[in-house]
Design a protein around this motif. Structure first.
Motif, short mmCIF file in Angstrom:
data_model
loop_
_atom_site.label_atom_id
_atom_site.label_comp_id
_atom_site.label_asym_id
_atom_site.label_seq_id
_atom_site.Cartn_x
_atom_site.Cartn_y
_atom_site.Cartn_z
N LEU A 221 -26.75 7.92 -2.04
CA LEU A 221 -27.00 9.19 -1.36
C LEU A 221 -26.37 9.19 0.03
N LYS A 222 -26.42 8.06 0.72
CA LYS A 222 -25.81 8.00 2.05
C LYS A 222 -24.29 8.11 1.96
N ARG A 223 -23.70 7.52 0.94
CA ARG A 223 -22.25 7.65 0.77
C ARG A 223 -21.86 9.10 0.55
N HIS A 224 -22.60 9.78 -0.30
CA HIS A 224 -22.30 11.20 -0.55
C HIS A 224 -22.56 12.04 0.71
N LEU A 225 -23.57 11.67 1.48
CA LEU A 225 -23.85 12.41 2.70
C LEU A 225 -22.71 12.26 3.70
N ILE A 226 -22.16 11.06 3.82
CA ILE A 226 -21.01 10.86 4.70
C ILE A 226 -19.87 11.80 4.31
N GLU A 227 -19.60 11.91 3.01
CA GLU A 227 -18.52 12.79 2.55
C GLU A 227 -18.82 14.25 2.87
N ALA A 228 -20.06 14.68 2.64
CA ALA A 228 -20.43 16.07 2.93
C ALA A 228 -20.28 16.37 4.42
N LEU A 229 -20.66 15.43 5.27
CA LEU A 229 -20.55 15.63 6.71
C LEU A 229 -19.09 15.69 7.15
N LEU A 230 -18.25 14.82 6.59
CA LEU A 230 -16.84 14.84 6.96
C LEU A 230 -16.15 16.11 6.51
N LEU A 231 -16.54 16.62 5.35
CA LEU A 231 -15.96 17.88 4.88
C LEU A 231 -16.39 19.06 5.75
N GLN A 232 -17.43 18.88 6.53
CA GLN A 232 -17.84 19.89 7.51
C GLN A 232 -17.29 19.59 8.91
N GLY A 233 -16.45 18.55 9.01
CA GLY A 233 -15.85 18.22 10.30
C GLY A 233 -16.82 17.63 11.30
#
Length: 424
Positions: A221-233
């Motif tokens: 879940l933390k890995r996916h959260l990192i990706e979601a945050l980066l896609l939001q800049g």
């Protein structure tokens, strides 16, 4: 000292390791708890298939693939009907890009255990890697009819449909699974991925943060959260998740976990436009067995490091990395890869070589196989030689239109997965 207790110790070890992937256990905690149990099982019975399979699983998760394969094969030699060993062997072979072997293992296992949903999921993914998108979905349908509430099957079908480009259908399937079991890490990942596929990154973040409320140590879940945050800049927020995910001294981690650290550190540096640091972290992720693997992340790592090195004037270093990427692509082709990720990887290497016509052709093939990542087409520096060409713009416009159509369909459903699902 009864050898009959060896399977129980092995099963407990399996549980701890699987919880590192799908539950609320950090990877080093799972390792520290599992390894003494496996040692106890092998002491009680050195010929325990269950113990060798558990050791193979542990080694696979920590990137010690040669040892993993040896122990998994030993488990199958000791008990040719032990389904978990087939399951984990198929995962290992997939990780190594040995897709034909994986298919053989899965067919053998399913012949003995045809109603095993996890084997069916792996068989479906194997079909999709070989470009058989419809067959991959159809492989899951008989079991879903028998087990309509099985969220693992619903999530797997959602993943298959998403990778095939059917974004709205993927969202509906993920929503159904999430409504049934909103605290499952695997289901949460699928729901978040479905939101990200239609570019609603805030919704993906909300689902992931809700999941972390009850699975605070979940690595996935933390890995996916990192990706979601980066896609939001939002690289600073992503760095905060990294600090919660990794210890200050990553040398205490297994090889695969160190790769994961450097990979996400590189992504963060890319968003921050610190390309020297990005390159340095990417080069830590280059796998020592790269010529034997196909992994879309490895192609990204090699080609992006090569692109940065070109810009820094490191011509030979850039050439060496691009040449390795091309070898990996060639290995994948021989092993039957024929999916969207493969064609996009080929596109990136061809574009960097200046093979413009071929790159445009493989980009179109990637789209036809299900590629629908508009943000990547917009931002990917590896494709700069293609940007602005009519064929590139046509694919880009189609991807954007498909995502918008999927969002319209999802919005029209008027049901959000936090409140209700489908099939009720």
């Amino acid at each position: 000292n009864d050898p009959g207790y060896a399977p129980a110790y092995a099963a407990a070890a399996d549980t701890w390791m699987l919880l590192t992937l799908y539950g609320d256990v950090h990877f080093w905690e799972g390792r520290d708890l599992a390894e003494p149990l496996i040692a106890q099982a092998l002491e009680l019975n050195p010929d325990s298939a269950e113990a060798h399979a558990a050791l193979g699983l542990t080694r696979m998760i920590y990137g010690r693939n040669i040892e993993a394969e040896r122990h998994l094969r030993k488990a199958l030699e000791l008990d040719p009907a032990y389904s978990p060993a087939y399951l984990w062997m198929s995962n290992l072979l997939a990780n190594l890009g040995r897709i034909p072997e994986e298919g053989l293992i899965l067919r053998r296992a399913l012949a003995m255990d045809p109603l095993n949903p996890l084997l069916a999921v792996n068989a479906s993914v194997n079909l999709q890697r070989r470009g058989h998108n419809e067959e991959a979905a159809e492989a899951l349908l008989p079991l879903i009819r028998l087990q309509p509430g099985n969220v693992a099957l619903l999530s797997a079908l959602s993943d298959v449909r998403r990778e095939s480009g059917a974004l709205a259908e993927a969202w509906k399937l993920a929503s159904d699974a999430y409504a049934r079991q909103p605290m499952s890490v695997a289901v949460i990942k699928t729901m978040a991925s479905a939101w990200m596929a239609i570019e609603d990154y805030a919704a993906a973040e909300k689902v992931l943060r809700a999941g972390l409320e009850h699975s605070r140590r979940s690595v996935e879940l933390k890995r996916h959260l990192i990706e979601a945050l980066l896609l939001q800049g939002r690289p600073a927020d992503a760095e905060g998740v990294m600090r919660a995910l990794f210890p200050s001294d990553i040398s205490t981690l297994g090889v695969e976990q160190q790769y994961t650290y450097h990979y996400y550190r590189a992504l963060i540096d890319g968003v921050k436009e610190d390309y020297v640091s990005m390159r340095d972290h990417l080069e830590q992720v280059i796998h020592p067995l790269e010529s034997q693997l196909f992994d879309n992340n490895q192609i990204f790592v090699l080609t992006t490091a090569s692109l940065i090195n070109r810009g820094l004037g490191e011509a030979q270093r850039a050439e060496d990395q691009l040449a390795i990427a091309e070898r990996v692509v060639g290995h994948a082709r021989v092993n039957g890869f024929d999916n969207a990720a493969f064609y996009y990887s080929v596109t990136s290497t061809l574009a960097m070589r200046g093979e413009i016509d071929l790159a445009l052709q493989t980009l179109r093939q990637a789209y036809e196989k299900g590629f629908r990542l508009a943000w990547l087409l917009e931002q990917d520096g590896r494709l700069e030689p293609l940007r602005g060409l009519p064929e590139f713009v046509a694919v880009q416009d189609q991807v954007i239109a498909d995502i918008q159509e999927a969002r319209t369909q999802v919005d029209g459903l008027k049901i959000k997965p936090a409140t209700a699902g489908f099939g009720h």
